[in-house]
Design a protein around this motif. Structure first.
Motif: not given
Length: 318
Positions: A42-52, A66-70, A72-80, A114-118
């Motif tokens: 959902p768009h509500a789960a996003l904090s920003s969009v980048t193109l690099t 957003r932190p806390g929205a997914d 999968l990423l919460e469980a991964a804790a930055g390890q992916l 968008a700038g706040e944790p879910a």
């Protein structure tokens, strides 16, 4: 929007309130993507969009959750690793203008939060039932309970003495996952109560049979009894450890995410009283477990006192 943007390993479908990410199937596609298959964000789960700029003539469109929205990423804790990030869409450089258009469209749909944790998970977790083979046992999750069944070839003596384990998600406060691509990877359950105040000494962040498997089964210990759990995951009956070919990311991480989502969802759900007789076990199953317990006793893996106590515990379940 209703448009489709096809990239390498994935296709994004843009809807009015969400982005549907469909992952390709193929030998070059990361196995985590193949395991996930698709995810609606959902768009509500996003904090920003980048193109690099990417590597080798590519550009990377990334939706930042957003932190806390997914879960999968919460469980991964930055390890992916970047290559396994499900929010990255790699495109040929000639599609940069098109990618910029969709990036702008997505940015325009981000909400004021968008700038706040879910405060809750907004992206669905992988669905149970799930299972995977770890180095020291087999882990399974049916949506309500996590079970660990130990292997002769990998489980420590501490785990054999504790017996196979079953943990209701209502008894847990979270899950810790250390990537199998790191040294000493594991999946570890965090109990409620004093034991869940902080991670164990060997964790880095809070937050799948051989002969003889399935000797004993225990329900989750109370928070008080788990408060003194071992610091090392290989000695903790509430953890399974990974090894080469055991507990790979594409199996163990979705498992951890599913458990974490279920724990969060049920934390505020009242636990119904068990009906009378619900704890009774199949007598044949009890007899088989006592037989295996006797084998352990004869092999010197359990003491006389431990044998008597476990046997009495099993007989009490009849």
């Amino acid at each position: 929007m209703g448009d489709v943007l096809a990239g390498i390993h994935a296709t994004w479908e843009f809807d009015a309130d969400s982005v549907l990410i469909r992952f390709e199937r193929g030998i070059r596609t990361p196995r985590l993507f193949q395991s996930l298959r698709e995810r609606r964000v959902p768009h509500a789960a996003l904090s920003s969009v980048t193109l690099t700029p990417g590597k080798r003539g590519t550009v990377v469109l990334r939706a930042v959750p957003r932190p806390g929205a997914d879960p999968l990423l919460e469980a991964a804790a930055g390890q992916l690793k970047d290559g396994c990030d499900p929010y990255r869409l790699v495109l040929p450089a000639e599609r940069e203008t098109l990618a910029e258009y969709y990036a702008d469209e997505l940015r325009a749909r981000l909400g004021p939060e968008a700038g706040e944790p879910a405060d809750r998970f907004l992206v669905a977790a992988p669905e149970a039932p799930m299972r995977f083979k770890a180095y020291d046992g087999r882990a399974s999750f049916d949506g309500d309970r996590i079970s660990f069944r130990w292997f002769w070839t990998g489980a420590s003596s501490e785990k054999w003495k504790a017996g196979d384990q079953t943990f209701p998600v209502t008894e847990l406060s979270g899950v810790e996952w250390r990537s199998p691509e790191a040294f000493e990877g594991y999946l570890r359950l965090v109990p409620r109560g004093p034991a869940s105040v902080g991670p164990a000494a060997d964790t880095i962040a809070p937050a799948g049979a051989g002969p003889g498997a399935g000797l004993l089964t225990s329900t989750a210990p109370s928070a008080q009894s788990m408060a003194a759990r071992p610091a090392r995951a290989d000695q903790d009956p509430a953890a399974v450890i990974f090894g080469l070919g055991y507990g790979p990311v594409h199996e163990s991480l979705p498992f951890a995410a599913a458990v974490l989502e279920s724990v969060r969802r049920k934390q505020s759900t009242p636990v119904a009283a068990a009906p009378v007789g619900a704890g009774r076990r199949d007598p044949a199953d009890i007899a088989e477990r006592i037989r295996h317990l006797g084998e352990l006793h004869q092999a010197g893996l359990v003491t006389d006192d431990e044998f008597s106590a476990k046997k009495a515990q099993l007989l009490a379940e009849l």
